[in-house]
Design a protein around this motif. Structure first.
Motif, PDB file in Angstrom:
ATOM      1  N   GLY A 246     -14.859   6.703   2.591  1.00 14.11           N
ATOM      2  CA  GLY A 246     -13.518   6.176   2.337  1.00 14.11           C
ATOM      3  C   GLY A 246     -12.430   7.073   2.887  1.00 14.11           C
ATOM      4  O   GLY A 246     -11.421   6.593   3.418  1.00 14.11           O
TER       5      GLY A 246
ATOM      6  N   ALA B  25     -12.822   5.284  -3.667  1.00 18.38           N
ATOM      7  CA  ALA B  25     -14.179   5.197  -3.124  1.00 18.38           C
ATOM      8  C   ALA B  25     -15.151   6.031  -3.965  1.00 18.38           C
ATOM      9  O   ALA B  25     -16.287   5.607  -4.202  1.00 18.38           O
TER      10      ALA B  25
ATOM     11  N   ARG C 136      -2.010   7.548   0.779  1.00 23.31           N
ATOM     12  CA  ARG C 136      -3.039   6.513   0.876  1.00 23.31           C
ATOM     13  C   ARG C 136      -4.418   7.124   1.047  1.00 23.31           C
ATOM     14  O   ARG C 136      -5.404   6.637   0.492  1.00 23.31           O
TER      15      ARG C 136
ATOM     16  N   ASP D 255      -7.422   6.428  -1.521  1.00 21.89           N
ATOM     17  CA  ASP D 255      -8.661   5.792  -1.068  1.00 21.89           C
ATOM     18  C   ASP D 255      -9.882   6.661  -1.332  1.00 21.89           C
ATOM     19  O   ASP D 255     -10.953   6.143  -1.641  1.00 21.89           O
TER      20      ASP D 255
ATOM     21  N   ARG E 240       0.835  -1.204   0.000  1.00 25.26           N
ATOM     22  CA  ARG E 240       0.000   0.000   0.000  1.00 25.26           C
ATOM     23  C   ARG E 240       0.864   1.245   0.000  1.00 25.26           C
ATOM     24  O   ARG E 240       2.032   1.214   0.365  1.00 25.26           O
TER      25      ARG E 240
ATOM     26  N   SER F 126      -9.888   5.910   5.861  1.00 21.96           N
ATOM     27  CA  SER F 126      -8.452   5.921   5.614  1.00 21.96           C
ATOM     28  C   SER F 126      -7.717   6.843   6.584  1.00 21.96           C
ATOM     29  O   SER F 126      -6.618   6.525   7.050  1.00 21.96           O
TER      30      SER F 126
END
Length: 119
Positions: A70, A22, A14, A18, A8, A74
């Motif tokens: 999302g 999403a 990240r 994400d 990841r 995250s």
């Protein structure tokens, strides 16, 4: 078990990744759902127009809702990695509970706490 996950992105990137994923998932799924719903609810001869109008009106809203969920998940996940200094399933469990509780904060305390427990 406490080794960092290397597949990841690192945490600040990240979160943005994400959010985008999403939003895309919500927009595609919302498009399919609202297109079929628009076709079903439109009069005969106007079904294609009704389906495409339902997509234009509703798919961005569904995508935005997915993006908020999302992004919060995250963010809470990255916060847990930072606080606990390890990546394990407990970070995701705590992040999902915190996301559910945070999204229900506008409701009464009972609803928010139930949502946190279900998260």
């Amino acid at each position: 078990m406490g080794t960092p996950e290397t597949s990841r992105e690192p945490c600040p990137d990240r979160i943005m990744f994400d959010i985008g994923g999403a939003f895309g998932m919500g927009a595609v799924g919302g498009s399919a759902f609202h297109f079929l719903k628009g076709i079903y609810n439109s009069p005969k001869g106007e079904r294609l127009i009704g389906g495409s109008q339902a997509v234009r009106m509703n798919a961005p809203r569904v995508g935005g809702s997915f993006a908020v969920w999302g992004g919060l998940f995250s963010t809470f996940d990255c916060t847990m990695v930072y606080i606990r200094q390890k990546e394990d399933p407990w970070n995701c469990i705590i992040a999902s509970a915190a996301t559910g509780g945070f999204l229900q904060m506008r409701q009464v305390l009972g609803t928010a706490s139930r949502s946190t427990l279900l998260g």
